[in-house]
Structures are given as C-alpha cells and as structure tokens.
Write an enzyme that holds these catalytic residues in place. Structure first.
Site, mmCIF file in Angstrom:
data_model
loop_
_atom_site.group_PDB
_atom_site.id
_atom_site.type_symbol
_atom_site.label_atom_id
_atom_site.label_comp_id
_atom_site.label_asym_id
_atom_site.label_seq_id
_atom_site.Cartn_x
_atom_site.Cartn_y
_atom_site.Cartn_z
ATOM 1 N N ARG A 1 24.859 -69.944 23.552
ATOM 2 C CA ARG A 1 24.966 -69.433 22.182
ATOM 3 C C ARG A 1 25.839 -68.184 22.164
ATOM 4 O O ARG A 1 25.717 -67.318 23.040
ATOM 5 C CB ARG A 1 23.569 -69.106 21.668
ATOM 6 C CG ARG A 1 23.481 -68.625 20.239
ATOM 7 C CD ARG A 1 22.038 -68.302 19.890
ATOM 8 N NE ARG A 1 21.192 -69.486 19.864
ATOM 9 C CZ ARG A 1 19.864 -69.452 19.986
ATOM 10 N NH1 ARG A 1 19.238 -68.306 20.182
ATOM 11 N NH2 ARG A 1 19.171 -70.565 19.931
ATOM 12 N N ARG B 1 18.908 -59.832 18.553
ATOM 13 C CA ARG B 1 19.715 -61.042 18.508
ATOM 14 C C ARG B 1 20.971 -60.820 17.657
ATOM 15 O O ARG B 1 21.243 -59.714 17.217
ATOM 16 C CB ARG B 1 18.886 -62.197 17.945
ATOM 17 C CG ARG B 1 17.615 -62.530 18.762
ATOM 18 C CD ARG B 1 17.931 -63.253 20.045
ATOM 19 N NE ARG B 1 16.736 -63.682 20.766
ATOM 20 C CZ ARG B 1 16.130 -64.860 20.623
ATOM 21 N NH1 ARG B 1 16.597 -65.739 19.756
ATOM 22 N NH2 ARG B 1 15.077 -65.167 21.346
ATOM 23 N N LYS C 1 11.784 -61.324 20.676
ATOM 24 C CA LYS C 1 13.093 -61.282 20.024
ATOM 25 C C LYS C 1 13.048 -60.371 18.798
ATOM 26 O O LYS C 1 11.988 -60.159 18.195
ATOM 27 C CB LYS C 1 13.527 -62.689 19.627
ATOM 28 C CG LYS C 1 12.574 -63.411 18.677
ATOM 29 C CD LYS C 1 13.011 -64.845 18.491
ATOM 30 C CE LYS C 1 11.987 -65.624 17.657
ATOM 31 N NZ LYS C 1 12.361 -67.037 17.527
ATOM 32 N N LYS D 1 15.381 -59.282 15.185
ATOM 33 C CA LYS D 1 16.452 -59.773 14.312
ATOM 34 C C LYS D 1 16.770 -58.758 13.208
ATOM 35 O O LYS D 1 15.857 -58.180 12.603
ATOM 36 C CB LYS D 1 16.058 -61.116 13.697
ATOM 37 C CG LYS D 1 15.837 -62.203 14.754
ATOM 38 C CD LYS D 1 15.436 -63.528 14.147
ATOM 39 C CE LYS D 1 15.282 -64.602 15.225
ATOM 40 N NZ LYS D 1 14.898 -65.914 14.668
ATOM 41 N N CYS E 1 17.100 -77.696 11.985
ATOM 42 C CA CYS E 1 17.309 -77.235 13.361
ATOM 43 C C CYS E 1 17.735 -78.424 14.220
ATOM 44 O O CYS E 1 17.582 -79.574 13.816
ATOM 45 C CB CYS E 1 16.030 -76.612 13.905
ATOM 46 S SG CYS E 1 14.723 -77.820 14.223
ATOM 47 N N CYS F 1 16.002 -79.762 22.225
ATOM 48 C CA CYS F 1 15.077 -78.630 22.174
ATOM 49 C C CYS F 1 13.747 -78.995 22.807
ATOM 50 O O CYS F 1 13.092 -79.966 22.402
ATOM 51 C CB CYS F 1 14.866 -78.178 20.730
ATOM 52 S SG CYS F 1 13.710 -76.793 20.596
ATOM 53 N N CYS G 1 9.552 -78.297 14.821
ATOM 54 C CA CYS G 1 8.346 -77.616 15.300
ATOM 55 C C CYS G 1 8.080 -76.445 14.374
ATOM 56 O O CYS G 1 8.886 -76.145 13.488
ATOM 57 C CB CYS G 1 8.525 -77.164 16.756
ATOM 58 S SG CYS G 1 9.445 -75.617 16.940
ATOM 59 N N CYS H 1 13.175 -72.192 13.020
ATOM 60 C CA CYS H 1 14.569 -71.799 13.242
ATOM 61 C C CYS H 1 15.466 -72.055 12.037
ATOM 62 O O CYS H 1 16.441 -71.341 11.835
ATOM 63 C CB CYS H 1 15.129 -72.507 14.476
ATOM 64 S SG CYS H 1 14.365 -71.962 16.015
#
Length: 641
Positions: free
Chosen positions: A71, A140, A224, A226, A447, A453, A492, A496
């Site tokens: 990414r 991120r 993470k 953001k 996603c 994934c 899931c 995302c």
C-alpha cells in the site's frame, strides 16, 4: 515521561524488541522462504505491506498461495506521473495485473511474492513514492479533499497540512530505508522547516527523550491512527470517522487562521462483542495555525501514553475518549500542549461531492474525475481503464489525486488536451459522463475482501456489483426508478469501506450472509444502526421490498432513504415488513404505481419479532400468514371452550 502499562499484549512486546521495526523482518527477508512468520508479519505492516494468501487457490494438504499486498503512502491522494507509471508496471511484472484505489486515497498492489517484495518497494521509492507507515500501529495515510482547486486557498491549505502532518508523524528510526534500500535515503521532497522545528518541540511530555522515535517511542502507538484535513462543508473524506479531523478556517481574505479540531472517530468493531463499536468524532475545539503541529503531537502523545496496550480490541483512541469523556481527554491534551484550546467555530452544513467529470482548477487548467467501481483499476474485455490511464499519463505527463470514495482525478490538464483525455477514455470503453453512471454504483463502495483479505468472512468487492444490480431491478419494479442512496459493503466488521456511515450498509457476518445497517445519511454525518444480523444474500429482494415500499409510501418530501429509516425507527419498519405480502402491489398505470393497503395491520412486540422471523424462514411461510394461522387457531379453540 511515558507511562509503562502493567499489562501489554504480545504485539506490544514484539514491537518493543523489534529494534525500532527491524526484526525479525530484516532477517526473514533474506531467507529463501515463501512467507514470513507471524512475528515478522506484524513488523511488516509498519513498512506498508500485509501478508495474504489467495483463498481461491487453497488446496487441502498443500501450502497456501502466499502473496503480499503493498500500500502506498500518498497524503491527500497525490500520485505523481512517475509513480503511477511505476505502479502500473510493477503490478504487471510482480502483481496480479491490477491496482486498487483505497478508501484512504492510496494505491494497493496485490499478488506480490515475498522474493520480489524488496525490488517492488525499491522501485516505488525511486519513483517519488513510499509505503512507510501505510499500515501498522502508526499514523496512516492522511486524507484531504482531492480536487486541486488553485483559486480556493482553503483546498491548498488542506493539502499542504496533510502533507506536513504526514511528514511530522513519519517514523524516524531509519529502519525502513535500511531494509528496503540498504541504508540509502530515498530522494524525496524536503520537509518544510516548520515540520522539522515541530518535531523537536517538547511541550510538556509530548516527546520521548533520547529515542530514535521521539513521537512514538519504542512501542509506537497502541493501534492504527487516522487523520484528515478538510475544508468547511466538504465531506468527501468522511470527516467524522478519523482519530483526528482538522478543518481549515480562513478569514474573509482567504488567509489561514487556524483549525477546528474533532477527535475520537473510528469504525472497526467485532461481531458479538458489544464492547466494540463504531464511533464518530467529537468536537474538541479550535487551534491557531501556529500551534496545530504541537496539538497533533499532544493528541498522539495522549493516545501513546494512555491508550490500551493490553486488549487490542479496545486500543483505538475512540475507546479512550469514550471511557474518559471529552472533557478529561481535552484536559489531558491541553496538559501536553501547555495551553487551552479555543471554542469550536461554527461550520456550514457538510456535503458529499465525488468531483466526477470536468472542473476548472482556477488557473486556466482543468481536472477530470473518473468513477472507478470499487476502486479496481484493471483491463477487462472492452473496459480497459488501466491501459487508458497509462496512455494518458505517458502522453500528457499528468499527476492524479485519488479520492476517499476510491475514484481517480486527473489533474493539470491543459485546455487543448481535454479532447485527448476524452478520446483515450472513450476508445478504451470508459464512461466519461458521470450522469450516465448508475447512481447506486456511483455512490457505493466495497472493500476487497475475498479472496485476498485474511479477515473476510464473505464476499464484498466481487459481490457488490451484482447486489447493486438486484437492488436497482427491485427499485425499478416498485416504480422507484429515480431513487438512489449510498451503499457500502465489507466482508467483515472491521469497516474498511466505512459501511457504518452509509444509508444502506452490508457487513459480512457469515459466508453468503450480511449484517444490514440502516440510517446513515447521504452526506455521511450520522452513524447507521444494525437492523438485521444475518441476511442471506439470496433473500435480498424479499427482505428489502417491504422496506422500500414503506419508504415510498411514508417518506417526507425530498427525504433520503437513510434519513427516513432513522426518523421512523426500526420498530415501525419491522412492523410494516411483518404485515406486508411480497408482490402486493398493482401496476394500474405505466406512469404510476399503486399498492394494496393492508386495511388492518397487527403489530408484534420487538422481542417476539426475531422468533417469528426464524419460524417463517424455517417453514418457508410469510410472517403475516403465520400470525393469521395462529389467530385462527386461537379463535377456534376459544369457540370450542
């Protein structure tokens, strides 16, 4: 001084002994194996990559088809022409032939083998790109609105500060360049002097003294993190879903004064774990522009020192603010900062725009927004988006901006080149008129999910096109041909594609089944709520028909689907659905639909509804028929008595 928690998770201990993100990744990278160990995978994330396997290729008794997803770190979604051409080539030579625009304005390459990972990252670094901290327990990719308006200074400020804050919060130990470039620093834009100065600013405990990582320390962040920077009214970046959201505030002359500050958003959750939940930002206050970098550091330091490092399901900053309350959080941040925040300033209403089609930049040049279904840049039959983009960038040397709705904006187009851009796209089968795009598709996101994934429990990207087709057919059947709403799907509950802000969210809950969320708004300012736990995808039409009919019959003028669901409440929707007979409408006119009204409705208590539905599904009978039979049986017994 950084506090040391009494209990820490396995991942925290791994980060602590990684020598600032070097081991065991550096050692295992040199080994002739097809995949990394679990410990190395955790460190690999900080370098911008996830280890995956193609689940379509799993064969019992054989090794998994291991591959890496890589990414990019692209603040504000900016992709220089050199980088796009490099990514395009790398995806062909080492990946699965496609690129994917992420919902955080970066590019992903899927399908890279472990043995080729270093070569791919090296090429990205030599082409004005980076993957550093695109994943992992760090800040991120920082988002900002994608349009490159040159005559709207607030947009320029948003992009500038997204870049600067990304530089400020980049890991500093040098491990990234040691591993992927054998110690050579990549050629990149020089950091702004104010960023260099801000990194050294100590505040009151913001800095970890005598550490290669003065902002993060040796354990980095608990999870993470953001950030977005946007302008008043522009919600093209889902402003309420970030750990920190900064809103550019200018004076009447367009001069930057400071920033409104929001904090505590985050959408990841876990099914059947009520202690995990989606949460939107709180308004924290206003900060003058001179103090914004220190404020960001103060908020990061608060999460660094007080975030949960034992339970990773509880370690995002949203839980810290939820547990503490806004006032305690704000007070702690102000303690690090050494000054108080000013009151939050009034803002105009947030609106969502995707900036598809042609727009003037304000400097004599143009930009053009291209809709990319689910962000997948590929060549497939007559649809050759990847080749078209390559031809345009090669011929015109154009940069691009990626959007938070995984679309692409081509920038800096001279007026005499507009026709060239249009012709290349049309010749490659790409729709250039945004109004011709099916609205359900235009305002949808998914996603990647299966097959790559590892967290996905069911399909998303591969399923959503078929889902939107079926919903459109159902709406047309019901006479709602002009109706559309935002749809978002994930395989899931991690969120995302941000389904919890959609008017209609699909969240994978089991193979072929989805949790259904309703009640978000078109401008993404309100959380949706879970309506159904496990809707089998084959039941889509029968599930949604009564909901759409109820909406059509009872909406207010110009009321959106999500706002309607929120206003009337789920109990009313369930009661209508329970008494609705599928197909109970009459087409008496080609221009007008009429529906048979249930003259007498019987409601059931909320606690009875799940049992009633379970019986209906098991017996294959409508719920209203079961109620009718039960009442008939009751009346018969009453007469006999």
């Amino acid at each position: 001084m950084v506090q040391t928690p009494i209990k820490t998770s396995k991942v925290e201990k791994l980060k602590e002994r990684s020598n600032f993100l070097r081991e065991p990744l550096l050692t295992e990278l040199k080994q002739d194996t097809t995949h990394f160990s679990e410990d190395a995978i955790q460190i690999l994330k900080f370098h911008g990559s996830y280890q995956q396997d193609n689940r379509d290729n799993r064969v019992k008794g054989q090794e998994k088809d291991y591959q890496m997803m890589l990414r990019t770190r692209s603040p504000g979604g900016f992709i220089p022409p050199e980088l796009f051409l490099a990514l395009d080539k790398l995806s062909i030579e080492y990946g699965n032939q496609t690129l994917r625009v992420t919902t955080r304005q970066g590019f992903q390459i899927h399908g890279i083998l472990k043995k080729n990972l270093k070569e791919v990252i090296k090429n990205i670094l030599s082409s004005m790109g980076s993957t550093l901290s695109a994943c992992g327990d760090v800040n991120r990719n920082i988002m900002s609105p994608p349009p490159p308006f040159k005559n709207k200074p607030e947009y320029q400020y948003a992009f500038e500060y997204a870049n600067n804050i990304a530089d400020l919060l980049n890991p500093q130990s040098g491990a990234y360049y040691e591993i992927w470039l054998d110690g050579e620093k990549a050629i990149s834009a020089q950091e702004a002097p104010e960023v260099v100065a801000a990194r050294k600013s100590k505040g009151k405990g913001m800095i970890v003294e005598n550490s290669p990582e003065p902002i993060y320390g040796e354990q980095f962040l608990p999870r993470k993190f953001k950030i977005c920077v946007t302008v008043p009214g522009d919600n093209s970046i889902d402003v309420y879903t970030h750990d920190i959201s900064l809103v550019v505030m200018t004076n009447k002359k367009g001069e930057l004064q400071g920033f409104n500050v929001l904090a505590g958003g985050g959408l990841g959750r876990t099914h059947n774990k009520e202690e995990t939940f989606a949460r939107i930002c709180d308004e924290i206050g206003y900060i003058d522009k001179a103090d914004v970098y220190d404020l960001v550091k103060a908020i990061v330091a608060t999460q660094r020192d007080y975030g949960d490092r034992f339970n990773r399901r509880h370690s995002r900053m949203k839980y810290l603010i939820h547990d503490w309350g806004v006032e305690k959080f704000k007070s702690t941040v102000q303690g690090y900062l050494g000054k108080e925040l000013k009151p939050y300033k009034k803002l105009p209403k947030w609106e969502y725009q995707d900036f598809l089609g042609w727009y003037e930049q304000g400097d004599g040049k143009w930009f053009f927004g291209i809709g990319v279904e689910n962000g997948r840049v590929k060549d497939e039959g007559a649809f050759q988006l990847k080749t078209a983009l390559r031809e345009i960038v090669e011929q015109l040397n154009l940069p691009m901006r990626l959007s938070g709705n995984h679309n692409i904006i081509l920038c800096e187009i001279a007026p005499e080149h507009k026709e060239t851009v249009e012709n290349i796209l049309k010749n490659r089968g790409i729709e250039t008129d945004p109004e011709a795009i099916e609205p359900l598709t235009r305002y949808s996101m998914a996603c990647p999910a299966l097959p790559t994934c590892g967290l996905a429990v069911t399909e998303s990207e591969r399923a959503l096109p078929g889902i939107t087709d079926r919903i459109r057919s159902l709406l047309n059947k019901l006479g709602m041909v002009n109706e559309h709403f935002t749809i978002r799907m994930t395989g899931c509950p991690n969120g995302c594609a941000r389904p919890y802000m959609a008017e209609l969210g699909f969240v994978g809950s089991a193979p072929g089944k989805y949790q259904i969320w309703l009640g978000g708004t078109p401008n993404q300012t309100q959380l949706a709520q879970p309506y159904e736990q496990k809707m089998p995808v084959e039941d889509l039409e029968t599930f949604f028909e009564p909901i759409f009919v109820f909406f059509m019959q009872n909406r207010k003028a110009k009321e959106s689907f999500g706002s309607f669901c929120s206003r009337v409440g789920f109990a009313a929707i369930r009661n209508f659905s329970a008494n609705y007979t599928i197909g109970s409408y009459m087409d008496t006119d080609t221009t007008k639909r009429k529906f048979r009204k249930n003259q007498r409705r019987v409601s059931v208590p909320d606690e009875v509804f799940p049992q009633l539905k379970e019986i209906a599904q098991k017996e294959g009978r409508p719920m209203n028929q079961i109620i009718a039979d039960a009442l008939s049986d009751y009346f018969t017994k009453s007469k006999e008595a």
